[in-house]
Write a protein that holds these residues in place. Structure first.
Motif, PDB file in Angstrom:
ATOM      1  N   LYS A  72       8.516   8.659  15.288  1.00 28.29           N
ATOM      2  CA  LYS A  72       7.221   9.144  15.786  1.00 28.29           C
ATOM      3  C   LYS A  72       6.170   9.215  14.674  1.00 28.29           C
ATOM      4  O   LYS A  72       4.972   9.322  14.939  1.00 28.29           O
ATOM      5  N   ASP A  73       6.630   9.142  13.408  1.00 30.40           N
ATOM      6  CA  ASP A  73       5.701   9.134  12.276  1.00 30.40           C
ATOM      7  C   ASP A  73       5.168   7.738  11.984  1.00 30.40           C
ATOM      8  O   ASP A  73       4.276   7.579  11.139  1.00 30.40           O
ATOM      9  N   PHE A  74       5.687   6.710  12.665  1.00 30.04           N
ATOM     10  CA  PHE A  74       5.379   5.325  12.333  1.00 30.04           C
ATOM     11  C   PHE A  74       3.881   5.005  12.339  1.00 30.04           C
ATOM     12  O   PHE A  74       3.398   4.318  11.432  1.00 30.04           O
ATOM     13  N   PRO A  75       3.087   5.467  13.342  1.00 26.89           N
ATOM     14  CA  PRO A  75       1.644   5.139  13.317  1.00 26.89           C
ATOM     15  C   PRO A  75       0.953   5.620  12.046  1.00 26.89           C
ATOM     16  O   PRO A  75       0.116   4.904  11.474  1.00 26.89           O
ATOM     17  N   TYR A  76       1.300   6.815  11.574  1.00 29.89           N
ATOM     18  CA  TYR A  76       0.687   7.341  10.353  1.00 29.89           C
ATOM     19  C   TYR A  76       1.176   6.577   9.125  1.00 29.89           C
ATOM     20  O   TYR A  76       0.406   6.332   8.192  1.00 29.89           O
ATOM     21  N   VAL A  77       2.457   6.186   9.129  1.00 25.99           N
ATOM     22  CA  VAL A  77       3.007   5.411   8.019  1.00 25.99           C
ATOM     23  C   VAL A  77       2.309   4.063   7.923  1.00 25.99           C
ATOM     24  O   VAL A  77       1.915   3.613   6.833  1.00 25.99           O
ATOM     25  N   LEU A  78       2.125   3.391   9.071  1.00 23.87           N
ATOM     26  CA  LEU A  78       1.474   2.079   9.090  1.00 23.87           C
ATOM     27  C   LEU A  78       0.033   2.180   8.600  1.00 23.87           C
ATOM     28  O   LEU A  78      -0.420   1.361   7.777  1.00 23.87           O
ATOM     29  N   ALA A  79      -0.687   3.183   9.106  1.00 23.31           N
ATOM     30  CA  ALA A  79      -2.083   3.375   8.671  1.00 23.31           C
ATOM     31  C   ALA A  79      -2.149   3.672   7.182  1.00 23.31           C
ATOM     32  O   ALA A  79      -3.012   3.140   6.464  1.00 23.31           O
ATOM     33  N   MET A  80      -1.224   4.498   6.698  1.00 23.83           N
ATOM     34  CA  MET A  80      -1.168   4.845   5.277  1.00 23.83           C
ATOM     35  C   MET A  80      -0.971   3.596   4.417  1.00 23.83           C
ATOM     36  O   MET A  80      -1.656   3.415   3.403  1.00 23.83           O
ATOM     37  N   ILE A  81      -0.070   2.721   4.831  1.00 27.49           N
ATOM     38  CA  ILE A  81       0.226   1.515   4.062  1.00 27.49           C
ATOM     39  C   ILE A  81      -0.971   0.573   4.034  1.00 27.49           C
ATOM     40  O   ILE A  81      -1.349   0.043   2.978  1.00 27.49           O
ATOM     41  N   ILE A  82      -1.606   0.349   5.197  1.00 26.91           N
ATOM     42  CA  ILE A  82      -2.768  -0.551   5.267  1.00 26.91           C
ATOM     43  C   ILE A  82      -3.907  -0.039   4.385  1.00 26.91           C
ATOM     44  O   ILE A  82      -4.533  -0.797   3.633  1.00 26.91           O
ATOM     45  N   LEU A  83      -4.171   1.259   4.472  1.00 27.85           N
ATOM     46  CA  LEU A  83      -5.245   1.847   3.667  1.00 27.85           C
ATOM     47  C   LEU A  83      -4.912   1.813   2.178  1.00 27.85           C
ATOM     48  O   LEU A  83      -5.804   1.644   1.341  1.00 27.85           O
ATOM     49  N   ASP A  84      -3.615   1.938   1.862  1.00 25.86           N
ATOM     50  CA  ASP A  84      -3.193   1.883   0.464  1.00 25.86           C
ATOM     51  C   ASP A  84      -3.148   0.457  -0.070  1.00 25.86           C
ATOM     52  O   ASP A  84      -2.957   0.253  -1.275  1.00 25.86           O
ATOM     53  N   ILE A  85      -3.313  -0.526   0.784  1.00 19.18           N
ATOM     54  CA  ILE A  85      -3.525  -1.903   0.327  1.00 19.18           C
ATOM     55  C   ILE A  85      -4.996  -2.084  -0.026  1.00 19.18           C
ATOM     56  O   ILE A  85      -5.355  -2.579  -1.095  1.00 19.18           O
ATOM     57  N   ALA A  86      -5.870  -1.625   0.886  1.00 16.14           N
ATOM     58  CA  ALA A  86      -7.315  -1.825   0.700  1.00 16.14           C
ATOM     59  C   ALA A  86      -7.878  -1.009  -0.461  1.00 16.14           C
ATOM     60  O   ALA A  86      -8.656  -1.532  -1.275  1.00 16.14           O
ATOM     61  N   ALA A  87      -7.493   0.273  -0.551  1.00 15.34           N
ATOM     62  CA  ALA A  87      -8.120   1.173  -1.531  1.00 15.34           C
ATOM     63  C   ALA A  87      -7.976   0.690  -2.981  1.00 15.34           C
ATOM     64  O   ALA A  87      -8.982   0.587  -3.691  1.00 15.34           O
ATOM     65  N   PRO A  88      -6.754   0.401  -3.467  1.00 13.60           N
ATOM     66  CA  PRO A  88      -6.653  -0.034  -4.862  1.00 13.60           C
ATOM     67  C   PRO A  88      -7.286  -1.392  -5.128  1.00 13.60           C
ATOM     68  O   PRO A  88      -7.752  -1.646  -6.242  1.00 13.60           O
ATOM     69  N   VAL A  89      -7.311  -2.269  -4.104  1.00 11.93           N
ATOM     70  CA  VAL A  89      -7.986  -3.560  -4.291  1.00 11.93           C
ATOM     71  C   VAL A  89      -9.477  -3.323  -4.540  1.00 11.93           C
ATOM     72  O   VAL A  89     -10.068  -3.883  -5.471  1.00 11.93           O
ATOM     73  N   PHE A  90     -10.101  -2.466  -3.712  1.00 12.37           N
ATOM     74  CA  PHE A  90     -11.510  -2.140  -3.916  1.00 12.37           C
ATOM     75  C   PHE A  90     -11.731  -1.509  -5.290  1.00 12.37           C
ATOM     76  O   PHE A  90     -12.705  -1.814  -5.978  1.00 12.37           O
ATOM     77  N   LEU A  91     -10.820  -0.608  -5.690  1.00 14.99           N
ATOM     78  CA  LEU A  91     -10.960   0.058  -6.984  1.00 14.99           C
ATOM     79  C   LEU A  91     -10.858  -0.943  -8.126  1.00 14.99           C
ATOM     80  O   LEU A  91     -11.650  -0.894  -9.084  1.00 14.99           O
ATOM     81  N   MET A  92      -9.898  -1.876  -8.052  1.00 19.12           N
ATOM     82  CA  MET A  92      -9.733  -2.854  -9.124  1.00 19.12           C
ATOM     83  C   MET A  92     -10.952  -3.778  -9.218  1.00 19.12           C
ATOM     84  O   MET A  92     -11.400  -4.120 -10.318  1.00 19.12           O
ATOM     85  N   VAL A  93     -11.507  -4.172  -8.063  1.00 18.62           N
ATOM     86  CA  VAL A  93     -12.736  -4.989  -8.081  1.00 18.62           C
ATOM     87  C   VAL A  93     -13.873  -4.180  -8.710  1.00 18.62           C
ATOM     88  O   VAL A  93     -14.644  -4.691  -9.531  1.00 18.62           O
ATOM     89  N   GLY A  94     -13.966  -2.898  -8.321  1.00 17.48           N
ATOM     90  CA  GLY A  94     -15.003  -2.035  -8.891  1.00 17.48           C
ATOM     91  C   GLY A  94     -14.866  -1.899 -10.395  1.00 17.48           C
ATOM     92  O   GLY A  94     -15.862  -1.893 -11.126  1.00 17.48           O
ATOM     93  N   LEU A  95     -13.625  -1.812 -10.880  1.00 20.11           N
ATOM     94  CA  LEU A  95     -13.389  -1.687 -12.316  1.00 20.11           C
ATOM     95  C   LEU A  95     -13.803  -2.941 -13.086  1.00 20.11           C
ATOM     96  O   LEU A  95     -14.211  -2.851 -14.244  1.00 20.11           O
ATOM     97  N   THR A  96     -13.677  -4.103 -12.448  1.00 23.94           N
ATOM     98  CA  THR A  96     -14.091  -5.338 -13.126  1.00 23.94           C
ATOM     99  C   THR A  96     -15.607  -5.425 -13.234  1.00 23.94           C
ATOM    100  O   THR A  96     -16.131  -6.156 -14.080  1.00 23.94           O
ATOM    101  N   LEU A  97     -16.328  -4.682 -12.382  1.00 24.26           N
ATOM    102  CA  LEU A  97     -17.790  -4.759 -12.332  1.00 24.26           C
ATOM    103  C   LEU A  97     -18.492  -3.548 -12.931  1.00 24.26           C
ATOM    104  O   LEU A  97     -19.718  -3.525 -13.028  1.00 24.26           O
ATOM    105  N   SER A  98     -17.728  -2.514 -13.308  1.00 23.49           N
ATOM    106  CA  SER A  98     -18.340  -1.309 -13.875  1.00 23.49           C
ATOM    107  C   SER A  98     -17.453  -0.755 -14.977  1.00 23.49           C
ATOM    108  O   SER A  98     -16.337  -1.237 -15.191  1.00 23.49           O
ATOM    109  N   SER A  99     -17.929   0.254 -15.668  1.00 18.07           N
ATOM    110  CA  SER A  99     -17.151   0.835 -16.759  1.00 18.07           C
ATOM    111  C   SER A  99     -16.039   1.718 -16.203  1.00 18.07           C
ATOM    112  O   SER A  99     -16.137   2.249 -15.089  1.00 18.07           O
TER     113      SER A  99
END
Length: 350
Positions: A72-99
């Motif tokens: 029954k926790d699966f929907p939250y687990v799936l959402a957590m994983i998808i968001l944890d794919i997007a978030a660090p990718v955005f952060l790493m791109v941001g780090l390449t463009l800023s200090s």
């Protein structure tokens, strides 16, 4: 008791320190690793490292029984994983463009995103002190993000970092639904689920791995900054409680700022110093949020690790437990007023 509290404070500060190194060290590794591949390696490092920790605990017989994640926790687990794919990718791109210093300080915007998402989607409420904190952090984020005051144009790197904070704000609200589950299970799921997802995305984008030293460095950084940091945070929270642990952990972005200046030798400009002062005030108000009000706890049956030292766990059972343990138990309806912060039983934000 004093010794346990001292250890817990040490773990909370250590958790902040380990996560604080993430942005400046990632900035160094991004010279040889692409952003999406970097995000994949960070989470895979966290997953692999925590599997080793679990294996060592099991062999030493120190593993503690925790509530497991169920279907029954699966929907939250799936959402957590998808968001944890997007978030660090955005952060790493941001780090390449800023200090790294800007990215570290902007990380405080995650508090704003998490609180407003809880308000708008999960119908939480926000009190005056937290509203003031959110306003100050937002103001500081705007100051940091404005690239040209004359035309009021925003830094592209800062916008990517803010996008990562918004993703992690959604992820925090999903993870909070799993708060009563085994934290090591959550870190391992995040690590392998998000790490493999980001790896497939990196391969689809034809990003390649190069330099075994940088790869191992990224994996180790993920284990330390993402895996061990969460592990020590949870250990501290169980002794200190949510409020005091959050107060110590709020040091993380500022540790990142200090380390960034030490590594990259960049002198802060006037607008950064103004934003830094405002951000410190906002982070303090947010981390010291504590309130008392009349609230109701509905009847609920669930399983999680707990002790019988608080009014929420006054139940009895055939087996006698002196410390923390985990089993299915029922909370009877309860209405009372006392000082608290958001935690397993006080998921709402005021």
């Amino acid at each position: 008791m004093t010794s346990k509290k001292t250890s817990a404070i040490f773990f909370a500060i250590l958790a902040a320190l380990l996560f604080g190194i993430s942005s400046p060290v990632s900035k160094l590794l991004l010279t040889k690793i692409s952003p999406t591949m970097m995000a994949a390696l960070l989470y895979l490092g966290a997953g692999l490292g925590m599997c080793v920790v679990r294996l060592l605990n099991h062999r030493q017989g120190t593993e503690v029984k925790e509530a497991r994640i169920t279907q029954k926790d699966f929907p939250y687990v799936l959402a957590m994983i998808i968001l944890d794919i997007a978030a660090p990718v955005f952060l790493m791109v941001g780090l390449t463009l800023s200090s790294a210093a800007h990215a570290s300080l902007l990380g405080n915007f995650e508090i704003v995103a998490t609180s407003l998402i809880a308000l708008l989607i999960f119908q939480e409420s926000i009190g005056k002190r937290l509203w003031a904190a959110l306003a100050l952090i937002t103001l500081a984020s705007i100051i940091l993000s404005v690239e040209d005051l004359s035309s009021f144009t925003f830094s592209l790197g800062s916008l990517f970092v803010l996008l990562s904070c918004i993703c992690w704000g959604f992820e925090n609200n999903c993870t909070r639904k799993l708060a009563i589950k085994d934290p090591m299970d959550i870190v391992i799921l995040k690590g392998f689920g998000s790490g493999l997802g980001a790896l497939f995305l990196a391969l689809f984008l034809k990003e390649t791995l190069s330099g075994i030293g940088y790869i191992l460095g990224a994996l180790m950084l993920g284990f330390v900054a993402y895996g061990l940091s969460i592990f020590f945070y949870v250990r501290a929270q169980r002794e200190l409680g949510a409020a005091r642990t959050s107060a110590y952990y709020a040091l993380a972005p500022f540790i990142g700022v200090g380390l960034s200046f030490a590594i990259f030798r960049e002198m802060p400009n006037a607008s950064f110093l103004v934003a830094l002062g405002i951000m410190i005030a906002g982070a303090y108000l947010a981390s010291s949020e504590d309130h008392a009000h009349l609230h109701e706890h509905p009847a609920i049956t669930h399983e999680h690790r707990h002790s019988h030292k608080d009014p929420h766990h006054s139940h009895s059972h055939p087996n006698s437990f002196a410390g923390e343990h985990s089993h299915v138990h029922t909370h009877m309806p309860l209405a009372h007023s006392h000082h608290h912060t958001p935690d397993i039983h006080h998921g709402h934000i005021h």
